[in-house]
Structures are given as C-alpha cells and as structure tokens.
Design a protein around this motif. Structure first.
Motif, PDB file in Angstrom:
ATOM      1  N   ASP A  11       5.941  18.013   1.431  1.00 67.21           N
ATOM      2  CA  ASP A  11       6.396  19.121   2.205  1.00 67.21           C
ATOM      3  C   ASP A  11       7.398  18.752   3.101  1.00 67.21           C
ATOM      4  OD1 ASP A  11       6.158  20.436   4.741  1.00 67.21           O
ATOM      5  OD2 ASP A  11       4.248  21.261   4.188  1.00 67.21           O
ATOM      6  N   ARG A  12       8.526  19.267   3.373  1.00 67.17           N
ATOM      7  CA  ARG A  12       9.569  18.819   3.762  1.00 67.17           C
ATOM      8  C   ARG A  12       9.539  18.993   5.280  1.00 67.17           C
ATOM      9  NH1 ARG A  12      14.223  22.153   0.625  1.00 67.17           N
ATOM     10  NH2 ARG A  12      14.346  20.864  -1.528  1.00 67.17           N
ATOM     11  N   ASP A  13       8.587  19.760   5.718  1.00 68.91           N
ATOM     12  CA  ASP A  13       8.392  19.849   7.402  1.00 68.91           C
ATOM     13  C   ASP A  13       7.613  18.701   7.603  1.00 68.91           C
ATOM     14  OD1 ASP A  13       9.627  22.239   7.484  1.00 68.91           O
ATOM     15  OD2 ASP A  13       7.835  23.390   7.482  1.00 68.91           O
ATOM     16  N   LEU A  14       6.603  18.220   6.953  1.00 72.00           N
ATOM     17  CA  LEU A  14       6.000  16.954   7.397  1.00 72.00           C
ATOM     18  C   LEU A  14       6.696  15.676   7.234  1.00 72.00           C
ATOM     19  CD1 LEU A  14       2.291  17.594   5.733  1.00 72.00           C
ATOM     20  CD2 LEU A  14       3.120  17.899   7.873  1.00 72.00           C
ATOM     21  N   ILE A  15       7.671  15.651   6.124  1.00 73.80           N
ATOM     22  CA  ILE A  15       8.432  14.530   6.107  1.00 73.80           C
ATOM     23  C   ILE A  15       9.340  14.483   7.071  1.00 73.80           C
ATOM     24  CG2 ILE A  15      10.661  13.753   4.641  1.00 73.80           C
ATOM     25  CD1 ILE A  15       9.253  14.991   2.090  1.00 73.80           C
ATOM     26  N   ALA A  16      10.078  15.271   7.622  1.00 73.86           N
ATOM     27  CA  ALA A  16      10.846  15.478   8.861  1.00 73.86           C
ATOM     28  C   ALA A  16       9.863  14.784  10.037  1.00 73.86           C
ATOM     29  CB  ALA A  16      11.175  17.018   9.485  1.00 73.86           C
ATOM     30  N   ARG A  17       8.840  15.156  10.083  1.00 69.65           N
ATOM     31  CA  ARG A  17       7.713  14.709  11.359  1.00 69.65           C
ATOM     32  C   ARG A  17       7.782  13.261  11.118  1.00 69.65           C
ATOM     33  NH1 ARG A  17       3.824  18.013  14.124  1.00 69.65           N
ATOM     34  NH2 ARG A  17       4.445  20.356  13.558  1.00 69.65           N
ATOM     35  N   LEU A  18       7.419  12.830  10.004  1.00 69.14           N
ATOM     36  CA  LEU A  18       7.417  11.298   9.566  1.00 69.14           C
ATOM     37  C   LEU A  18       8.534  10.453   9.884  1.00 69.14           C
ATOM     38  CD1 LEU A  18       5.329  11.681   6.246  1.00 69.14           C
ATOM     39  CD2 LEU A  18       4.464  10.682   8.503  1.00 69.14           C
ATOM     40  N   LYS A  19       9.620  11.075   9.461  1.00 68.55           N
ATOM     41  CA  LYS A  19      10.940  10.400   9.931  1.00 68.55           C
ATOM     42  C   LYS A  19      11.075  10.256  11.223  1.00 68.55           C
ATOM     43  CE  LYS A  19      13.344  11.474   5.352  1.00 68.55           C
ATOM     44  NZ  LYS A  19      14.471  12.126   4.996  1.00 68.55           N
ATOM     45  N   GLU A  20      10.772  11.480  12.134  1.00 73.02           N
ATOM     46  CA  GLU A  20      10.968  11.446  13.584  1.00 73.02           C
ATOM     47  C   GLU A  20      10.111  10.394  14.191  1.00 73.02           C
ATOM     48  OE1 GLU A  20       9.812  14.733  16.497  1.00 73.02           O
ATOM     49  OE2 GLU A  20      12.069  15.095  15.819  1.00 73.02           O
ATOM     50  N   ALA A  21       8.991  10.099  13.785  1.00 69.92           N
ATOM     51  CA  ALA A  21       7.928   9.266  14.188  1.00 69.92           C
ATOM     52  C   ALA A  21       7.993   7.952  14.104  1.00 69.92           C
ATOM     53  CB  ALA A  21       6.486   9.829  14.023  1.00 69.92           C
ATOM     54  N   HIS A  22       8.619   7.707  12.716  1.00 72.70           N
ATOM     55  CA  HIS A  22       8.441   6.249  12.572  1.00 72.70           C
ATOM     56  C   HIS A  22       9.953   5.477  11.997  1.00 72.70           C
ATOM     57  CE1 HIS A  22       4.112   6.751  12.799  1.00 72.70           C
ATOM     58  NE2 HIS A  22       4.397   7.575  11.938  1.00 72.70           N
ATOM     59  N   MET A  78       0.868  -1.194   0.101  1.00 68.05           N
ATOM     60  CA  MET A  78       0.031   0.033   0.149  1.00 68.05           C
ATOM     61  C   MET A  78       0.573   1.278  -0.027  1.00 68.05           C
ATOM     62  SD  MET A  78      -3.158   0.840   2.476  1.00 68.05           S
ATOM     63  CE  MET A  78      -4.130  -0.537   1.898  1.00 68.05           C
ATOM     64  N   VAL A  79       0.346   2.113  -0.654  1.00 58.16           N
ATOM     65  CA  VAL A  79       1.061   3.592  -0.751  1.00 58.16           C
ATOM     66  C   VAL A  79      -0.118   4.551  -0.482  1.00 58.16           C
ATOM     67  CG1 VAL A  79       0.794   3.861  -3.155  1.00 58.16           C
ATOM     68  CG2 VAL A  79       2.498   5.241  -2.078  1.00 58.16           C
ATOM     69  N   GLU A  80       0.181   5.403   0.429  1.00 58.23           N
ATOM     70  CA  GLU A  80      -0.686   6.674   0.546  1.00 58.23           C
ATOM     71  C   GLU A  80      -0.140   7.954   0.065  1.00 58.23           C
ATOM     72  OE1 GLU A  80      -2.469   9.082   4.782  1.00 58.23           O
ATOM     73  OE2 GLU A  80      -0.698   7.776   4.845  1.00 58.23           O
ATOM     74  N   ILE A  81      -0.825   8.692  -0.429  1.00 54.39           N
ATOM     75  CA  ILE A  81      -0.424   9.965  -0.916  1.00 54.39           C
ATOM     76  C   ILE A  81      -0.969  10.898  -0.320  1.00 54.39           C
ATOM     77  CG2 ILE A  81      -0.894  11.293  -3.136  1.00 54.39           C
ATOM     78  CD1 ILE A  81      -1.544   9.163  -4.698  1.00 54.39           C
ATOM     79  N   GLY A  82       0.118  11.948   0.064  1.00 51.61           N
ATOM     80  CA  GLY A  82      -0.074  13.078   1.042  1.00 51.61           C
ATOM     81  C   GLY A  82      -0.520  12.542   2.478  1.00 51.61           C
ATOM     82  N   PRO A  83       0.429  11.910   3.028  1.00 55.65           N
ATOM     83  CA  PRO A  83       0.061  11.562   4.627  1.00 55.65           C
ATOM     84  C   PRO A  83      -0.144  12.847   5.547  1.00 55.65           C
ATOM     85  CG  PRO A  83       2.482  11.097   4.084  1.00 55.65           C
ATOM     86  CD  PRO A  83       1.786  11.470   2.885  1.00 55.65           C
ATOM     87  N   GLY A  84       0.312  13.918   5.383  1.00 58.62           N
ATOM     88  CA  GLY A  84       0.043  15.061   6.120  1.00 58.62           C
ATOM     89  C   GLY A  84       0.580  14.712   7.573  1.00 58.62           C
ATOM     90  N   MET A 132      -4.348   9.215   8.675  1.00 57.47           N
ATOM     91  CA  MET A 132      -4.778   7.924   8.245  1.00 57.47           C
ATOM     92  C   MET A 132      -3.454   6.928   8.250  1.00 57.47           C
ATOM     93  SD  MET A 132      -7.204   8.969   5.108  1.00 57.47           S
ATOM     94  CE  MET A 132      -6.563   7.459   4.228  1.00 57.47           C
ATOM     95  N   THR A 133      -2.251   7.672   8.297  1.00 61.26           N
ATOM     96  CA  THR A 133      -1.148   6.955   8.263  1.00 61.26           C
ATOM     97  C   THR A 133      -0.854   6.023   9.525  1.00 61.26           C
ATOM     98  OG1 THR A 133       0.088   8.849   7.142  1.00 61.26           O
ATOM     99  CG2 THR A 133       1.424   6.996   8.041  1.00 61.26           C
ATOM    100  N   GLU A 134      -1.172   6.552  10.346  1.00 58.26           N
ATOM    101  CA  GLU A 134      -1.039   5.827  11.692  1.00 58.26           C
ATOM    102  C   GLU A 134      -1.958   4.464  12.026  1.00 58.26           C
ATOM    103  OE1 GLU A 134       1.068   6.573  14.204  1.00 58.26           O
ATOM    104  OE2 GLU A 134       1.697   8.271  13.872  1.00 58.26           O
ATOM    105  N   PRO A 135      -3.369   4.737  11.688  1.00 60.98           N
ATOM    106  CA  PRO A 135      -3.967   3.562  11.823  1.00 60.98           C
ATOM    107  C   PRO A 135      -3.899   2.470  10.761  1.00 60.98           C
ATOM    108  CG  PRO A 135      -5.480   5.615  11.165  1.00 60.98           C
ATOM    109  CD  PRO A 135      -4.108   6.198  11.462  1.00 60.98           C
ATOM    110  N   LEU A 136      -3.493   3.265   9.502  1.00 63.67           N
ATOM    111  CA  LEU A 136      -2.969   2.122   8.435  1.00 63.67           C
ATOM    112  C   LEU A 136      -1.744   1.273   8.908  1.00 63.67           C
ATOM    113  CD1 LEU A 136      -3.017   4.394   5.159  1.00 63.67           C
ATOM    114  CD2 LEU A 136      -4.727   2.366   5.626  1.00 63.67           C
ATOM    115  N   MET A 137      -0.747   1.746   9.602  1.00 63.79           N
ATOM    116  CA  MET A 137       0.140   1.023   9.871  1.00 63.79           C
ATOM    117  C   MET A 137       0.031  -0.039  10.982  1.00 63.79           C
ATOM    118  SD  MET A 137       3.402   4.250   9.778  1.00 63.79           S
ATOM    119  CE  MET A 137       4.594   3.264  10.563  1.00 63.79           C
TER     120      MET A 137
END
Length: 266
Positions: free
Chosen positions: A64-75, A37-43, A47-52
C-alpha cells in the motif's frame, strides 16, 4: 501525515489496535537485537514500532503506497528497510545473502493467506522461524491432525516442512475495522532438511492435491492415475480409505514408492 488511513478491502486490511494483544504477540516472537527479521504487511505500524525497539534493524514488505509513505516519514532507512511490492512475489531469499537465518512475522491478509504460506515454504531452508496472525480457521487447518475435518492439503504440505503450534487466539475487537472472524497466532519452525525425505517434493504435492481434491472419494479413486492396486498392497495401505486418514509420513511413502517405480533402471 496525521490523517486517518482507510482500510482497503482489496488488500485485506484489518489493523491491530489492542495494545495488550500487541504486547502479547511481541513477547511470543521474542525479537532480539541481532535478529534478521522481516515483517509482512506492517500496516499502521502496530507491531513495527515495538519490534524496532528491540531490533537493530527491521525489514518490512508493504504493497500500500499510502502506508509506505507513512513508514518513510516516520522512520530512518538506518532503522527500517522498506520493500515496496507484493509479498507473494517478493524474494525472501534476497534478505539472507550472507547466510544469517531469517525470522518472518506478520499479520497476514486473510484473502491471500494460503498462497503466501506456500510461497514462504519455498524459503524454509533460509528461515529460523515464522510467527503469523491468521484467520483461526486457517490456523486450525495448518495444525489439523489426520481424521479431523480441518486436516487437508494445507495441513500435509506445511507439516511436511514445518513444526507448527497454535499459540493463542485474537478476538475481532482487537482490530480496526473488526473482522467477522476470530484470529490466531501460529509459530512455524522449519524441520531439519534430513527429516524432509520426499525424493520428489513436486510429486508429493501432486499426490496430496489429488487425495484431497474430492474429499468424499476413496484413495482408490483419487489416486487411480498414480497408484494401482498392487502399489497399495506393497505399501500396506487400504485403498478404501480417504485421504484425510493418512498421516504426512504415509503420503511421503506413497510419493517415494511412485518415484522409485518411475525411475529409469540403472
């Protein structure tokens, strides 16, 4: 990284925040452990958390680089693969190198919804299904029927390649910031290749674009550079009709007739 993220208009960001709606969407998607599965625009990951929680691994495409940084930090990369960049330019085929069909989901930005749908249609043969949240007006056009105001180029070209169903609506209050429009969830399932019978799909697209280019004009006018009066007669089509009166199968018949006439004699 706890500071509040400001939604960016240039990325068309409206973040889903209603937990009941999020649960309803996840239940509609029904992710399973072995899904690719691929999610476009996880923001912000609504939805990302319950999908995972239900998947072995998830791919996301985010610009969005700021959101990418958040995702990398969280997962961890073991859980989540982040593809940095524009979904309009992303090669979704790269995720199915081993042949496993892809499931695509996302809350698509309203400002690029139509071009991204056409981009994704190019990968239909590699996809199991797609479930998106879009502006309700766009979804109504996607599933529009001949003879209705919503029926147009988007309807024909997507219905040629997908079976589609509008599932349920999502009100503006489910988002932060709240958009000014209603949203809808749509499910898209690629039709079997054997059902997609246009011999020249580029020609089909050209015909459909011409037919809806000037909606108030008849086919005699909109298709005059592609089909003459004997051609309409051979196909049993009234040239006095407008494009919105023709179903998908009739557009395919027109395309195949023109393709046959253009083909060099054996």
């Amino acid at each position: 990284m706890t500071e509040q993220h400001q939604a960016r208009k240039r990325f068309g960001q409206n973040f889903l925040s209603d937990k009941n709606i999020i649960y309803k969407i996840i239940e509609a998607i029904r992710p399973a452990a072995g899904d690719r599965m691929v999610e476009i625009g996880p923001g912000l990951g609504a939805m990302t958390e319950p999908l995972m929680e239900r998947l072995d691994h998830l791919h996301v495409v985010e610009i969005d680089r700021d959101l990418i940084a958040r995702l990398k930090e969280a997962h961890s990369p073991d859980q989540l693969t982040i593809h940095e960049g524009d979904a309009l330019k992303f090669d979704f085929g790269s995720l199915v190198a081993d042949g496993a069909p892809l499931r695509v989901v996302g809350n698509l930005p309203y400002n690029i919804s139509t071009p991204i749908l056409f981009h994704l249609a190019d990968y239909a043969d590699k996809v199991k299904d797609m479930t998106f949240m879009l502006q309700k007006e766009v979804v109504m056009r996607m599933v529009g029927e001949p003879g209705t105001e919503e029926y147009g180029r988007l309807s024909v070209m997507l219905q040629y390649r997908f079976n589609m169903r509008r599932m349920f609506d999502v009100p503006p209050g489910a988002f932060r910031p709240a958009p000014k429009v209603m949203s809808s969830i749509v499910r898209m399932v690629p039709r079997p290749v054997a059902e997609c019978t246009a011999s020249d799909e580029a020609l089909l697209g050209k015909i459909v674009t011409a037919a809806f280019g000037q909606r108030r004009k008849t086919l005699r006018n909109t298709l005059k550079d592609l089909l003459d009066e004997p051609g309409f007669a051979a196909l049993g089509i009234d040239p006095g009709l407008r494009g919105e009166r023709l179903d998908v199968a009739t557009f395919v018949r027109i395309a195949n007739h023109i393709a046959r006439r253009a083909a060099p004699a054996a």
